[in-house]
Design an enzyme around this catalytic site. Structure first.
Site, short mmCIF file in Angstrom:
data_model
loop_
_atom_site.label_atom_id
_atom_site.label_comp_id
_atom_site.label_asym_id
_atom_site.label_seq_id
_atom_site.Cartn_x
_atom_site.Cartn_y
_atom_site.Cartn_z
N SER A 89 0.77 -1.23 0.05
CA SER A 89 0.02 0.07 -0.09
C SER A 89 0.95 1.33 0.05
O SER A 89 0.20 2.22 0.03
CB SER A 89 -0.93 -0.03 1.29
N LYS B 258 2.07 4.08 7.24
CA LYS B 258 1.29 5.14 6.49
C LYS B 258 1.68 6.45 6.93
O LYS B 258 2.46 7.01 7.83
CB LYS B 258 -0.24 5.10 7.27
#
Length: 216
Positions: free
Chosen positions: A137, A175
Site C-alpha cells: 500500500s 502510513k
C-alpha cells in the site's frame, strides 16, 4: 558541554585513530566504555555529531569524521603543531529488528529480538529500529514489500510524515499521517487502498520513517 561518556568515547576514538588510522568498531567502543549494547554507542555518536565533534560523510556509506577533540585536550597541544586533518572511520551498527509491519491492512505489531546491520551513515540523530515491510500500500512512496523501514523513535508526528502508528495498542501499520478535524487519517500510497480513520485516543505514534534498506 560533553557528558563523561561522550568525552570518554571521543577520546577513545581519537586515540585509536592516532595509533592506527582506523576507527574502533562499535563492539570495541561498547566494550571500552562498558556499555550494555551497541545502541548506547549509537546514541553517544549521535550526541557527538549534534555537538559538532564528529560528522557523518554524506556521500560515503558508513563513514565518520572526527572534527575536533575536547577543549581541554586541544589547549594542551603546542601552538606551533599543525593539527592533522579529520580522519574517516567506517562502521556498521546493529539496530533492533522488530518483525514485520503492514504497509496494507494493519497486522499485529511484532517485537523481535533480531538485529539488522545498517550503515551508520544512513542514520541521523536519535534512536532507531527497523521493521520489515509487508504489503504494497506504500508503493507510490517507493516502499516495497520486503524492504526494511528504518524508523527513528518518536511519539509525535506532523502532517505528511510517514509514521509507524500503533492502533488500539495491538496492531501497527506504516502510513502517511494526517490530522482531519478530531480524527487521525492514515493515508496509503496506493490508489487501490482507502485511507484509514481513527480517533486520536486509538493511535500511538511509535516512530517516523528515516530511511529504507533494500536487499537484492
Amino acid at each position: 558541554m560533553l557528558t563523561r561518556k561522550q568525552h570518554e568515547l571521543l577520546l577513545y576514538i581519537d586515540s585509536r585513530l592516532s595509533e592506527s588510522g582506523v576507527s574502533p568498531s562499535f563492539e570495541e567502543m561498547k566494550e571500552a566504555l562498558d556499555l550494555k549494547s551497541k545502541s548506547g554507542v549509537h546514541r553517544l555518536i549521535s550526541a557527538l555529531e549534534e555537538r559538532g565533534f564528529i560528522r557523518r560523510l554524506p556521500n560515503r556509506a558508513r563513514a565518520l569524521e572526527v572534527l575536533k577533540v575536547p577543549e581541554a585536550r586541544t589547549a594542551a597541544a603546542p601552538s606551533n603543531v599543525t593539527q592533522m586533518p579529520p580522519r574517516a572511520a567506517n562502521d556498521v551498527m546493529d539496530i533492533p529488528l522488530h518483525g514485520r509491519i503492514a504497509a496494507g491492512t494493519p497486522i499485529e505489531a511484532l517485537q523481535g529480538t533480531d538485529t539488522l546491520p545498517v550503515p551508520a551513515a544512513l542514520l541521523g540523530p536519535g534512536e532507531h529500529y527497523a521493521l520489515e515491510v509487508a504489503g504494497d500500500s506504500m508503493v507510490e512512496e517507493g516502499i516495497l514489500d520486503g524492504d526494511y523501514a528504518l524508523i527513528r523513535k518518536t511519539d509525535t508526528a506532523r502532517d505528511g510524515e510517514i509514521v509507524v502508528a500503533l492502533i488500539n495498542d495491538e496492531e501497527a501499520t506504516l502510513k502517511t499521517y494526517r490530522r482531519e478535524g478530531q480524527m487521525i487519517r492514515l493515508d496509503p500510497a496506493n490508489r487501490m487502498y482507502d485511507p484509514q480513520r481513527y480517533r486520536e485516543d486509538q493511535i500511538v505514534i511509535q516512530g517516523k520513517l528515516a530511511g529504507l534498506l533494500r536487499r537484492y
